[in-house]
Design a protein around this motif. Sequence first.
Motif, short mmCIF file in Angstrom:
data_model
loop_
_atom_site.label_atom_id
_atom_site.label_comp_id
_atom_site.label_asym_id
_atom_site.label_seq_id
_atom_site.Cartn_x
_atom_site.Cartn_y
_atom_site.Cartn_z
N UNK A 125 0.84 -1.21 0.00
CA UNK A 125 0.00 0.00 0.00
C UNK A 125 0.88 1.25 0.00
N UNK A 126 0.24 2.41 -0.08
CA UNK A 126 0.99 3.66 -0.25
C UNK A 126 1.34 4.35 1.07
N UNK A 127 1.02 3.69 2.19
CA UNK A 127 1.28 4.33 3.49
C UNK A 127 2.77 4.20 3.86
N UNK A 128 3.35 5.28 4.41
CA UNK A 128 4.73 5.20 4.91
C UNK A 128 4.68 4.53 6.29
N UNK A 129 5.03 3.25 6.31
CA UNK A 129 4.89 2.48 7.57
C UNK A 129 6.10 1.57 7.73
N UNK A 130 7.21 2.12 8.30
CA UNK A 130 8.43 1.31 8.46
C UNK A 130 8.19 0.02 9.24
N UNK A 131 7.19 0.04 10.13
CA UNK A 131 6.92 -1.15 10.95
C UNK A 131 6.59 -2.37 10.10
N UNK A 132 6.18 -2.15 8.84
CA UNK A 132 5.83 -3.32 8.00
C UNK A 132 7.04 -4.25 7.86
N UNK A 133 8.25 -3.66 7.84
CA UNK A 133 9.46 -4.47 7.65
C UNK A 133 9.85 -5.17 8.95
N UNK A 134 9.56 -4.52 10.08
CA UNK A 134 9.84 -5.16 11.38
C UNK A 134 8.85 -6.30 11.58
N UNK A 135 7.55 -6.05 11.27
CA UNK A 135 6.53 -7.09 11.42
C UNK A 135 6.86 -8.30 10.56
N UNK A 136 7.37 -8.02 9.34
CA UNK A 136 7.65 -9.12 8.40
C UNK A 136 9.05 -9.71 8.60
N UNK A 137 9.77 -9.18 9.62
CA UNK A 137 11.18 -9.60 9.85
C UNK A 137 11.97 -9.56 8.53
N UNK A 138 11.83 -8.45 7.84
CA UNK A 138 12.42 -8.33 6.50
C UNK A 138 13.19 -7.02 6.41
#
Length: 241
Positions: A125-138
């Motif tokens: 999605x277009x939201x700036x959400x750095x946590x997505x990478x922490x959540x995905x361990x990526x």
Amino acid sequence: MDQDELSMNEIKLLMMDFLFAGIDTTAATLLWLLVYVINDPTHQPRLQAEAAAIVAAHGRLPTLDDFDDLPYTRAVIKEVTRLSPVAPLGLPRQTLEDDTLAGYHIPKGAQVIYNIIGIHDGVYDAEFRPDRWLDAKSLGIMDGTTSFGAGRRLCPGVHLAAREMLVLVARLFACVCVENAMGDGVKIDMAATFGLTVLPKETVLVKATVRGPRVRDLVVKMEKVEESERTVDAWVAQSAE
Ligand code: HEM
């Protein structure tokens, strides 16, 4: 490709390539990072807390040794490269033979340009959400993104870029608070302009305030350490001659 050695001219041209390809891209990415961080005030305290923990634990500014202890900083940098890839069309390719992709015929010799933003839009999605990478361990800067290109011609500077940006961003937020110089809370326009690299259209003016007298001492101390390391390197190089 068949030569054993590079000529001095080839080495010079390669160094020029690295300078041209490495400076603008990194600077533009860092500029976008400031825009995202200033426009959403929830990120800065987290970046500062991560850098401050390293300062408190080691009595020095962050270095590459802290790579694993800067997950949020890495996630922010990765999210910036995903949402605002500064070279969004990569470099053009030419097909070596006829091919068919998703029912489309691509003739031999066609110029092919891929669209990094389009690829990312199709997945995220277009939201700036750095946590997505922490959540995905990526946290690997190329895991699940194509901001540094793809295939055999992908950016050869990716690991250097990831590391230099990490040290720079971590040190920046260890030392200063940033805000929009045009007024506290005023949003920076996210419109982009396409050139050699993609930059914010509006001139970004950032006000940086030193976080405290202690960081001034740390900066001076760090400069002295780095200066003495350079002296040691020079001494080792001289002794080896
Ligand atoms: C945030 C920083 C950077 C970004 C976003 C970036 C992005 C890119 C992209 C998208 C490409 C095209 C790759 C492709 O078409 O598949 C590329 C190529 C290239 N990059 Fe980077 N880059 C960055 C930093 C650097 C650095 C630090 C260096 C070197 C010191 C560098 C050297 C190069 C070179 C030489 C190429 C051409 C490779 C070739 O044509 O084979 N880049 N970069």
